[in-house]
Design a protein around this motif. Sequence first.
Motif, short mmCIF file in Angstrom:
data_model
loop_
_atom_site.label_atom_id
_atom_site.label_comp_id
_atom_site.label_asym_id
_atom_site.label_seq_id
_atom_site.Cartn_x
_atom_site.Cartn_y
_atom_site.Cartn_z
N VAL A 647 -2.54 5.33 3.47
CA VAL A 647 -2.44 4.95 4.88
C VAL A 647 -3.78 5.18 5.57
N ALA A 648 -4.25 4.17 6.32
CA ALA A 648 -5.51 4.28 7.07
C ALA A 648 -5.23 4.14 8.56
N GLU A 656 -10.29 2.38 6.28
CA GLU A 656 -9.67 1.26 5.55
C GLU A 656 -10.35 1.07 4.20
N GLY A 657 -11.67 1.19 4.17
CA GLY A 657 -12.37 1.07 2.90
C GLY A 657 -11.99 2.19 1.95
N LEU A 672 -1.20 0.73 3.63
CA LEU A 672 -0.95 0.41 5.04
C LEU A 672 -2.25 0.56 5.82
N THR A 673 -2.71 -0.54 6.39
CA THR A 673 -3.93 -0.53 7.19
C THR A 673 -3.69 -1.35 8.45
N GLY A 674 -4.63 -1.24 9.40
CA GLY A 674 -4.52 -2.04 10.62
C GLY A 674 -3.22 -1.78 11.35
N ALA A 695 -5.79 8.69 5.66
CA ALA A 695 -7.17 8.76 6.17
C ALA A 695 -7.12 8.38 7.65
N ALA A 696 -7.30 9.36 8.52
CA ALA A 696 -7.13 9.10 9.95
C ALA A 696 -7.79 10.21 10.76
#
Length: 842
Positions: A647-648, A656-657, A672-674, A695-696
């Motif tokens: 998850v980003a 995201e990368g 899961l991105t955006g 990653a957040a």
Amino acid sequence: MAQQASGLALRSLERPRESAAALRQSVRTALAAGLAGQAGRARMSLAVSLVYLGRRRQALQALDRAAAELTGVELAELEVQRAIVLWLLGRPAAAAEGVPAALARLRSAGERLWVARGLNILGLTSVELGRFEQADDAFRQAAEAFAELGQFADAAGNQHDRGWCAALLGDIPAALRHYEEAERRFATLDLPLVELRLDRARLLLGAGLARDALVTSSQVADELAARGESSAHADALLVVAEAALATGDLDVARRSAERSRALCRRQGRVGRAALAGHLTVRARWADGERGPALYRATRTVAVQLRREGLADPADQALLLAGRLARETGASRAADEALVQVARGRWRGSAYGRSQAWFAEALVRLDRGDRRGALAALRAGFRVLDTHGAGLGSLELRAHVAEQAAELVVAGRRIAVESGRAEQVLRWSELGRGLALRLPPVRPPEDPELAVALAELRRLSTQPSGGWRLRREAELRDLVRRRVHRIEGPSRSQPWALPARTDIDLALCGAALVSLVVVDGFLHASVIADGRMSLHRLGPVAPIIWEARFLGMWLRRALLPDRPESTLARAFTEAQEAAGRVDAALFRPLARTVGDRDLVVIPPASLAMLPWQLLTTAAGRTLSTAPSLICWYDATRRRPLDGPAALVAGPGLDHAEGEVRELAGFYPDAVVLTGDDARSDAALAAMSGARVAHVAAHGDVHPESPLFSAVRLADGPLMAYDLERMAPPPDLVVLSACDSASGDGPGEELLGLAVAVLRGGARSVIASVARVPDHATLDVMTVMHRQIAAGTAPHRALAGTVATLRAEGAPPLTRAASVAFLAVGSTGPDTGVPPAEAGWPCP
């Protein structure tokens, strides 16, 4: 009669001065018309309003005059009203005396309303006298009668009183349910909620949430003072004093207690004045005062409380008097006081019983019976442990551990003096991870809780402003109140350390080091190759100082906008500080642990240490856990095999990368991105995953750690949300700033990582500092490559630190790698459970 009704309505609206004026007019009008009975009934009502105004003598005179004007069954009604007045004056024993006879006469006359009122005051007095079963039965009968008679205001008050009883018994979820129902009924009737707010503050205080209690009670006290409600103001100041004492604000505690005592004395409320005196002597004790003068004051307060029938506070005052006598060498006086307190081991509230066991332990210790003293301390701890098992909220469970702190400290002191490593380890564990050791309680489907969490997320995306801050505070309060209502399994788990052979098998060749602070000195219990040893490491204060110095330099080494030379110098300083910490912690253990991998159980004061930076961590794996039992239970859980969840969150250049890169290691991963990286979708993907990586941005909430969160597309994913995952992921990697940080009462640390562990995850990797996302990308890529290949999480993290060092990675990247901790299970590389379950260690 109209004037009397007006006076009663004004009192219900918390306007006692106007109420008393209307009731006096009713008395005058009745006497002028020759209606003695009506004058007597109006005087009965007037007495209660006078108590609220702090006019004790006038209130009792009004009742005495009413007795000369009333006849027949009305005299029994007067006895019930007298009981209410005496209870409000803080004299529960005197209040209870005439109620049974009055109830018998009222039942014979068929006066159902006054029977209900008599039962309700019987419940209130029984609570203060420690007769809880009688109180519960009386409240229940009164509630049924009020409902049948359509007495809605009395029924609302009864609901409130039942919450108060449950709070004193320590049943926090039940108390909250009663209070919320009472609040709903009061609001329906358009009645003021000040008394409810004050009792909620008392409940928060009893639950260990002293800061919240102090804020609420201070607001209520100010309102009551402004309205001139002298009696209620004095009661509110009592709560302020106790809450301030619990938070360590001794000046506020003493001022509030002394002001309350002066008001209560002026009002003739002997019992309440004694309670205020009790808080004053406790504040003096907490401020370091000792000696005969404080002993005499404490003993006097204890006698006054006992005389008024206030058993629990009397025992607490007597326990303090006994401890003061012990310290001044008055052994006979100490023994007499402590023996008297110890008689309460089988009655009263959970906290009261635990304190009685503490007194029994001191008695046995003074008689040279160390084994018996430890047994008494364990019994006191079990009382609180059983109480904590009835709580579903992680926050409330953590505060139960705080209530047990005094028992645990005494046990640890005796254990260290014995010189037995196993006994020290046992008592080290007793005060750790209490909230985590109990089975996790999944919050039930609660639409109001879900809506509140969703609105909190939505508000986080709105422009900042005063309205938003106020609404967020309201929503946080609502969330906590809903979560605090959740009940636990109502049974404590058998508390026992695993057998030494089982621990050794689960270690798979590693050594376990349990660190504990006793009287300012750090001690280590070590298990290596099935042998256990005890080591005294030295004063803890210099180690904590160096740890803070280390943390400061590591944070400087993680500032992405500084020149590399500046970062390199900061990282070097951090390494040097780490070397000094390492020398204090592990140099005395070098011969015992050898070159084995390490599982460290640190005290709360060292839990956020960047352990991977210590010299001892080089060339081996080093992982931590909140407690030995928490670590051992995690090693025994079967690993999950669900697809990985990656998850980003928004606002990070490389998040995201990062997850796209990691997806190459997990072909079946849910990515899961955006806008797809929303809270509900993330929780669904993470539930049952073998690896969950987020990653957040990380947000630490300093006042309420369980509102700490990682930011996703729709707002913060909070620790409260993470408790809802069922089943939880096997491994959770929080690639977010400060995600390992936490705070809490005593040795309980609350926050994101703890919430995940409490939910049942076997391992968590999280950071103790703010880590720049581009440096984190390199760290996570190296680490996940190893995890995906079957390397255990703690070993993968250690391997990542070693790899980046060997490859000469930039200082910023190396600093980022050591900012992460591996917490929880240290299972073998293949991820299978340890040998005693039938699977061999590698």
